[in-house]
Design a protein around this motif. Sequence first.
Motif, PDB file in Angstrom:
ATOM      1  N   ARG A 158      35.052 -26.495  22.585  1.00  0.00           N
ATOM      2  CA  ARG A 158      35.151 -26.857  24.006  1.00  0.00           C
ATOM      3  C   ARG A 158      36.240 -26.048  24.708  1.00  0.00           C
ATOM      4  O   ARG A 158      36.215 -25.899  25.915  1.00  0.00           O
ATOM      5  CB  ARG A 158      35.436 -28.348  24.138  1.00  0.00           C
ATOM      6  N   ASN A 159      37.191 -25.539  23.947  1.00  0.00           N
ATOM      7  CA  ASN A 159      38.294 -24.754  24.515  1.00  0.00           C
ATOM      8  C   ASN A 159      38.198 -23.283  24.135  1.00  0.00           C
ATOM      9  O   ASN A 159      39.211 -22.580  24.116  1.00  0.00           O
ATOM     10  CB  ASN A 159      39.638 -25.317  24.031  1.00  0.00           C
ATOM     11  N   LYS A 181      32.148 -12.235  25.644  1.00  0.00           N
ATOM     12  CA  LYS A 181      32.032 -13.567  26.249  1.00  0.00           C
ATOM     13  C   LYS A 181      31.561 -14.537  25.166  1.00  0.00           C
ATOM     14  O   LYS A 181      30.494 -14.371  24.594  1.00  0.00           O
ATOM     15  CB  LYS A 181      31.041 -13.535  27.405  1.00  0.00           C
ATOM     16  N   CYS A 182      32.361 -15.549  24.888  1.00  0.00           N
ATOM     17  CA  CYS A 182      32.072 -16.466  23.786  1.00  0.00           C
ATOM     18  C   CYS A 182      31.575 -17.834  24.241  1.00  0.00           C
ATOM     19  O   CYS A 182      31.215 -18.659  23.406  1.00  0.00           O
ATOM     20  CB  CYS A 182      33.321 -16.645  22.927  1.00  0.00           C
ATOM     21  N   SER A 183      31.554 -18.102  25.536  1.00  0.00           N
ATOM     22  CA  SER A 183      31.203 -19.451  26.004  1.00  0.00           C
ATOM     23  C   SER A 183      29.763 -19.828  25.660  1.00  0.00           C
ATOM     24  O   SER A 183      29.508 -20.967  25.235  1.00  0.00           O
ATOM     25  CB  SER A 183      31.446 -19.577  27.503  1.00  0.00           C
ATOM     26  N   ASP A 184      28.813 -18.906  25.823  1.00  0.00           N
ATOM     27  CA  ASP A 184      27.416 -19.224  25.501  1.00  0.00           C
ATOM     28  C   ASP A 184      27.249 -19.519  24.014  1.00  0.00           C
ATOM     29  O   ASP A 184      26.611 -20.496  23.623  1.00  0.00           O
ATOM     30  CB  ASP A 184      26.494 -18.075  25.908  1.00  0.00           C
ATOM     31  N   ASN A 229      28.911 -22.883  23.193  1.00  0.00           N
ATOM     32  CA  ASN A 229      28.090 -24.038  23.594  1.00  0.00           C
ATOM     33  C   ASN A 229      26.928 -24.248  22.636  1.00  0.00           C
ATOM     34  O   ASN A 229      26.579 -25.382  22.302  1.00  0.00           O
ATOM     35  CB  ASN A 229      27.572 -23.854  25.017  1.00  0.00           C
ATOM     36  N   SER A 281      37.744 -19.329  24.124  1.00  0.00           N
ATOM     37  CA  SER A 281      38.037 -18.288  25.110  1.00  0.00           C
ATOM     38  C   SER A 281      37.364 -16.990  24.677  1.00  0.00           C
ATOM     39  O   SER A 281      36.884 -16.872  23.552  1.00  0.00           O
ATOM     40  CB  SER A 281      39.551 -18.094  25.234  1.00  0.00           C
ATOM     41  N   ASP A 282      37.330 -16.036  25.579  1.00  0.00           N
ATOM     42  CA  ASP A 282      36.711 -14.758  25.256  1.00  0.00           C
ATOM     43  C   ASP A 282      37.508 -14.041  24.164  1.00  0.00           C
ATOM     44  O   ASP A 282      38.717 -14.206  24.056  1.00  0.00           O
ATOM     45  CB  ASP A 282      36.613 -13.890  26.509  1.00  0.00           C
TER      46      ASP A 282
END
Length: 118
Positions: free
Chosen positions: A94-95, A58-61, A64, A97-98
């Motif tokens: 901002r774009n 998971k790359c979102s954290d 951000n 993805s995992d």
Amino acid sequence: MGEHLTGMPCFRAREAVTDALKKKGLFKETKTNEMCLRICSRSKDVVEPMIKPQRYIKCSDMGNEALNAVTDDENRKLEIIPRQYTAEWKRWLRNISDWCVWRQLWWSHRVLARYVVF
């Protein structure tokens, strides 16, 4: 559900699935389809794709946090030089993805993992 197919050669499994669908009244039709069939140069067997489970990070954290390191004016931790690439940094993060790590491991690419201590 398909435990009886485990270990069965693919051609027999296809026939078994077709028979099971016919018995349940779910089979629609069979069509002739021209296709390029991959054949192994050594064994002369048909090469079938092997579906493997995939593992993702998971790359979102992390994305951000990296985005805030550049955009947070009060607590800026990172500066992009030259500044014209800041927009690219923001667009990419901002774009985000995992990341499919399993694909890299399968093809023997190195996983770029680093530990950063502040």
